[in-house]
Design a protein around this motif. Structure first.
Motif, PDB file in Angstrom:
ATOM      1  N   ARG A 142       0.805  -1.223   0.000  1.00  0.00           N
ATOM      2  CA  ARG A 142       0.000   0.000   0.000  1.00  0.00           C
ATOM      3  C   ARG A 142       0.839   1.275   0.000  1.00  0.00           C
ATOM      4  O   ARG A 142       0.325   2.356  -0.284  1.00  0.00           O
ATOM      5  N   GLY A 143       2.119   1.165   0.338  1.00  0.00           N
ATOM      6  CA  GLY A 143       2.983   2.329   0.365  1.00  0.00           C
ATOM      7  C   GLY A 143       3.932   2.353  -0.810  1.00  0.00           C
ATOM      8  O   GLY A 143       3.749   1.633  -1.806  1.00  0.00           O
ATOM      9  N   THR A 144       4.984   3.163  -0.688  1.00  0.00           N
ATOM     10  CA  THR A 144       5.924   3.351  -1.800  1.00  0.00           C
ATOM     11  C   THR A 144       7.369   3.046  -1.408  1.00  0.00           C
ATOM     12  O   THR A 144       8.284   3.347  -2.169  1.00  0.00           O
ATOM     13  N   THR A 145       7.586   2.430  -0.241  1.00  0.00           N
ATOM     14  CA  THR A 145       8.960   2.241   0.229  1.00  0.00           C
ATOM     15  C   THR A 145       9.581   0.959  -0.310  1.00  0.00           C
ATOM     16  O   THR A 145       8.902  -0.021  -0.612  1.00  0.00           O
ATOM     17  N   ASP A 146      10.906   0.989  -0.387  1.00  0.00           N
ATOM     18  CA  ASP A 146      11.665  -0.213  -0.711  1.00  0.00           C
ATOM     19  C   ASP A 146      11.491  -1.269   0.386  1.00  0.00           C
ATOM     20  O   ASP A 146      11.471  -2.474   0.108  1.00  0.00           O
ATOM     21  N   SER A 147      11.334  -0.840   1.633  1.00  0.00           N
ATOM     22  CA  SER A 147      11.207  -1.767   2.758  1.00  0.00           C
ATOM     23  C   SER A 147       9.964  -2.635   2.626  1.00  0.00           C
ATOM     24  O   SER A 147      10.012  -3.851   2.860  1.00  0.00           O
ATOM     25  N   GLU A 148       8.832  -2.034   2.268  1.00  0.00           N
ATOM     26  CA  GLU A 148       7.601  -2.806   2.134  1.00  0.00           C
ATOM     27  C   GLU A 148       7.700  -3.795   0.978  1.00  0.00           C
ATOM     28  O   GLU A 148       7.211  -4.930   1.060  1.00  0.00           O
ATOM     29  N   VAL A 149       8.359  -3.390  -0.095  1.00  0.00           N
ATOM     30  CA  VAL A 149       8.578  -4.309  -1.217  1.00  0.00           C
ATOM     31  C   VAL A 149       9.445  -5.476  -0.775  1.00  0.00           C
ATOM     32  O   VAL A 149       9.161  -6.642  -1.097  1.00  0.00           O
ATOM     33  N   LEU A 150      10.505  -5.203  -0.016  1.00  0.00           N
ATOM     34  CA  LEU A 150      11.364  -6.276   0.492  1.00  0.00           C
ATOM     35  C   LEU A 150      10.568  -7.276   1.324  1.00  0.00           C
ATOM     36  O   LEU A 150      10.746  -8.493   1.197  1.00  0.00           O
ATOM     37  N   PHE A 151       9.700  -6.777   2.203  1.00  0.00           N
ATOM     38  CA  PHE A 151       8.898  -7.642   3.053  1.00  0.00           C
ATOM     39  C   PHE A 151       8.038  -8.588   2.219  1.00  0.00           C
ATOM     40  O   PHE A 151       7.985  -9.797   2.452  1.00  0.00           O
ATOM     41  N   HIS A 152       7.381  -8.056   1.209  1.00  0.00           N
ATOM     42  CA  HIS A 152       6.495  -8.889   0.403  1.00  0.00           C
ATOM     43  C   HIS A 152       7.268  -9.821  -0.532  1.00  0.00           C
ATOM     44  O   HIS A 152       6.791 -10.911  -0.863  1.00  0.00           O
ATOM     45  N   LEU A 153       8.459  -9.411  -0.918  1.00  0.00           N
ATOM     46  CA  LEU A 153       9.321 -10.339  -1.650  1.00  0.00           C
ATOM     47  C   LEU A 153       9.746 -11.495  -0.751  1.00  0.00           C
ATOM     48  O   LEU A 153       9.776 -12.658  -1.181  1.00  0.00           O
ATOM     49  N   ALA A 154      10.088 -11.181   0.496  1.00  0.00           N
ATOM     50  CA  ALA A 154      10.474 -12.237   1.435  1.00  0.00           C
ATOM     51  C   ALA A 154       9.319 -13.191   1.694  1.00  0.00           C
ATOM     52  O   ALA A 154       9.496 -14.412   1.773  1.00  0.00           O
ATOM     53  N   LEU A 155       8.111 -12.654   1.827  1.00  0.00           N
ATOM     54  CA  LEU A 155       6.932 -13.513   1.973  1.00  0.00           C
ATOM     55  C   LEU A 155       6.755 -14.397   0.737  1.00  0.00           C
ATOM     56  O   LEU A 155       6.435 -15.589   0.836  1.00  0.00           O
ATOM     57  N   THR A 156       6.971 -13.823  -0.426  1.00  0.00           N
ATOM     58  CA  THR A 156       6.881 -14.577  -1.676  1.00  0.00           C
ATOM     59  C   THR A 156       7.886 -15.721  -1.702  1.00  0.00           C
ATOM     60  O   THR A 156       7.595 -16.814  -2.202  1.00  0.00           O
ATOM     61  N   HIS A 157       9.086 -15.463  -1.151  1.00  0.00           N
ATOM     62  CA  HIS A 157      10.163 -16.456  -1.169  1.00  0.00           C
ATOM     63  C   HIS A 157      10.128 -17.420   0.017  1.00  0.00           C
ATOM     64  O   HIS A 157      11.090 -18.141   0.248  1.00  0.00           O
ATOM     65  N   GLY A 158       9.024 -17.418   0.785  1.00  0.00           N
ATOM     66  CA  GLY A 158       8.867 -18.430   1.818  1.00  0.00           C
ATOM     67  C   GLY A 158       9.233 -17.998   3.216  1.00  0.00           C
ATOM     68  O   GLY A 158       9.639 -18.828   4.036  1.00  0.00           O
ATOM     69  N   LEU A 159       9.059 -16.717   3.533  1.00  0.00           N
ATOM     70  CA  LEU A 159       9.398 -16.215   4.863  1.00  0.00           C
ATOM     71  C   LEU A 159       8.701 -17.003   5.963  1.00  0.00           C
ATOM     72  O   LEU A 159       9.288 -17.290   7.009  1.00  0.00           O
ATOM     73  N   ARG A 160       7.466 -17.377   5.732  1.00  0.00           N
ATOM     74  CA  ARG A 160       6.690 -18.052   6.768  1.00  0.00           C
ATOM     75  C   ARG A 160       7.192 -19.470   7.046  1.00  0.00           C
ATOM     76  O   ARG A 160       6.964 -20.001   8.133  1.00  0.00           O
ATOM     77  N   GLU A 161       7.882 -20.059   6.089  1.00  0.00           N
ATOM     78  CA  GLU A 161       8.410 -21.413   6.270  1.00  0.00           C
ATOM     79  C   GLU A 161       9.869 -21.411   6.735  1.00  0.00           C
ATOM     80  O   GLU A 161      10.262 -22.229   7.569  1.00  0.00           O
ATOM     81  N   ASP A 162      10.687 -20.496   6.197  1.00  0.00           N
ATOM     82  CA  ASP A 162      12.125 -20.477   6.496  1.00  0.00           C
ATOM     83  C   ASP A 162      12.631 -19.051   6.366  1.00  0.00           C
ATOM     84  O   ASP A 162      13.050 -18.637   5.276  1.00  0.00           O
ATOM     85  N   PRO A 163      12.587 -18.260   7.434  1.00  0.00           N
ATOM     86  CA  PRO A 163      12.977 -16.852   7.339  1.00  0.00           C
ATOM     87  C   PRO A 163      14.409 -16.623   6.850  1.00  0.00           C
ATOM     88  O   PRO A 163      14.651 -15.690   6.083  1.00  0.00           O
ATOM     89  N   LEU A 164      15.349 -17.447   7.278  1.00  0.00           N
ATOM     90  CA  LEU A 164      16.740 -17.251   6.861  1.00  0.00           C
ATOM     91  C   LEU A 164      16.888 -17.458   5.359  1.00  0.00           C
ATOM     92  O   LEU A 164      17.504 -16.643   4.661  1.00  0.00           O
ATOM     93  N   ALA A 165      16.325 -18.538   4.838  1.00  0.00           N
ATOM     94  CA  ALA A 165      16.420 -18.809   3.408  1.00  0.00           C
ATOM     95  C   ALA A 165      15.670 -17.756   2.600  1.00  0.00           C
ATOM     96  O   ALA A 165      16.125 -17.315   1.540  1.00  0.00           O
ATOM     97  N   ALA A 166      14.505 -17.335   3.095  1.00  0.00           N
ATOM     98  CA  ALA A 166      13.698 -16.352   2.370  1.00  0.00           C
ATOM     99  C   ALA A 166      14.401 -15.003   2.285  1.00  0.00           C
ATOM    100  O   ALA A 166      14.413 -14.365   1.220  1.00  0.00           O
ATOM    101  N   MET A 167      14.988 -14.544   3.381  1.00  0.00           N
ATOM    102  CA  MET A 167      15.710 -13.273   3.352  1.00  0.00           C
ATOM    103  C   MET A 167      16.945 -13.372   2.467  1.00  0.00           C
ATOM    104  O   MET A 167      17.287 -12.427   1.742  1.00  0.00           O
ATOM    105  N   SER A 168      17.610 -14.512   2.495  1.00  0.00           N
ATOM    106  CA  SER A 168      18.774 -14.707   1.634  1.00  0.00           C
ATOM    107  C   SER A 168      18.375 -14.622   0.166  1.00  0.00           C
ATOM    108  O   SER A 168      19.003 -13.907  -0.630  1.00  0.00           O
ATOM    109  N   ARG A 169      17.317 -15.334  -0.224  1.00  0.00           N
ATOM    110  CA  ARG A 169      16.869 -15.310  -1.615  1.00  0.00           C
ATOM    111  C   ARG A 169      16.418 -13.907  -2.024  1.00  0.00           C
ATOM    112  O   ARG A 169      16.676 -13.455  -3.149  1.00  0.00           O
TER     113      ARG A 169
END
Length: 277
Positions: A142-169
């Motif tokens: 809903r916003g325009t920040t790079d931070s919010e995009v990063l969060f949703h990318l991490a969720l896309t990459h499996g943050l809920r299953e493996d936070p370390l791997a998701a943030m790395s990807r």
């Protein structure tokens, strides 16, 4: 760019850390000796898990574009609620508008995310990064920040299953796109994420010279070292704090997180692990 605090332990009033310490988060919003900007007055936010809630429940969230030192509601809320885990953030805008949807932390289901730093060249990378977000998650941006995009990318990459791997990807994806567009060293910052039980706090930048990050010393050790210090008695021995910069000048109270490292805080304690080295 910003300053933030993450706390986990026995339930307490967030005001203990964001208002009442010698170098509290609100104090840092006016004067941040270790920050890139001295003043962080472009809004604030606090996300917390109410005491007694069952695991997996969504946290409460309060965000405002007011400077943290000016907003009376922050003081009222921080002294009224009790929480065993909370995130708090004060913002120094690096370009995107000063609006509530751009204030941290960001929330999805039972997850919170916040960031200090920036994606260099974000305006050039933004379209490519947004297209990588899971279509089911895209409406939540809903916003325009790079931070919010990063969060949703991490969720896309499996943050809920493996936070370390998701943030790395996620961060490697940003670096890949940056390389394609001729943007050197696009990732800079410290990142914090929690599911309401565990905190993962990352210190990483593409240039390997990241924003500062510290974690608190074991409370039992500190209480033995300073047995007469009253302000340490409000914390239980399992309490831990991860911060952009120390909340006090007490020697030994805060330890700097090494570059390219993640701090993991859970019910077993606090540990450090290598990250993207």
């Amino acid at each position: 760019m910003c300053r933030w605090v993450a706390y986990a332990g026995e339930a307490l009033h967030p005001s203990t850390l964001i208002l009442d310490t010698p170098h509290s988060l609100v104090a840092q919003s006016l004067n941040s000796p270790l920050g890139k900007e001295t003043v962080n007055g472009d809004g604030f936010g606090i996300g917390w898990y109410p005491a007694g809630d069952v695991p997996g429940k969504a946290p409460a969230l309060f965000r405002s574009v007011e400077p943290a030192w000016f907003d009376e509601n922050l003081s009222e809320i921080a002294r009224a609620i009790e929480t065993p885990l909370f995130f708090a953030h004060v913002r120094a805008a690096s370009g995107p508008p000063i609006q509530r949807t751009n204030c941290h932390p960001f929330r999805h289901e039972n997850w919170l995310f916040m960031h200090n730093g920036a994606l260099h060249g974000f305006t050039r990378m933004r379209r490519e990064l947004l297209l990588l977000i899971d279509p089911a998650l895209f409406p939540e941006v809903r916003g325009t920040t790079d931070s919010e995009v990063l969060f949703h990318l991490a969720l896309t990459h499996g943050l809920r299953e493996d936070p370390l791997a998701a943030m790395s990807r996620t961060l490697r994806e940003v670096e890949r796109i940056g390389d394609q567009l001729g943007i050197p060293h696009p990732v800079q910052g410290t990142f914090a994420v929690t599911d309401g039980t565990t905190i993962w706090a990352f210190r990483y930048s593409s240039i390997h010279d990241s924003r500062t990050l510290f974690y608190s010393e074991d409370l039992g050790t500190l209480q033995q070292t300073y047995p007469d210090l009253d302000r340490l008695r409000v914390f239980t021995k399992g309490a831990r704090v991860v911060v952009s910069e120390p909340l006090s000048d007490l020697p030994g109270a805060f330890i700097e997180v090494p570059e390219s490292t993640v701090v993991v805080v859970d019910r077993t304690g606090c540990r450090l692990e290598p990250f993207l080295r």
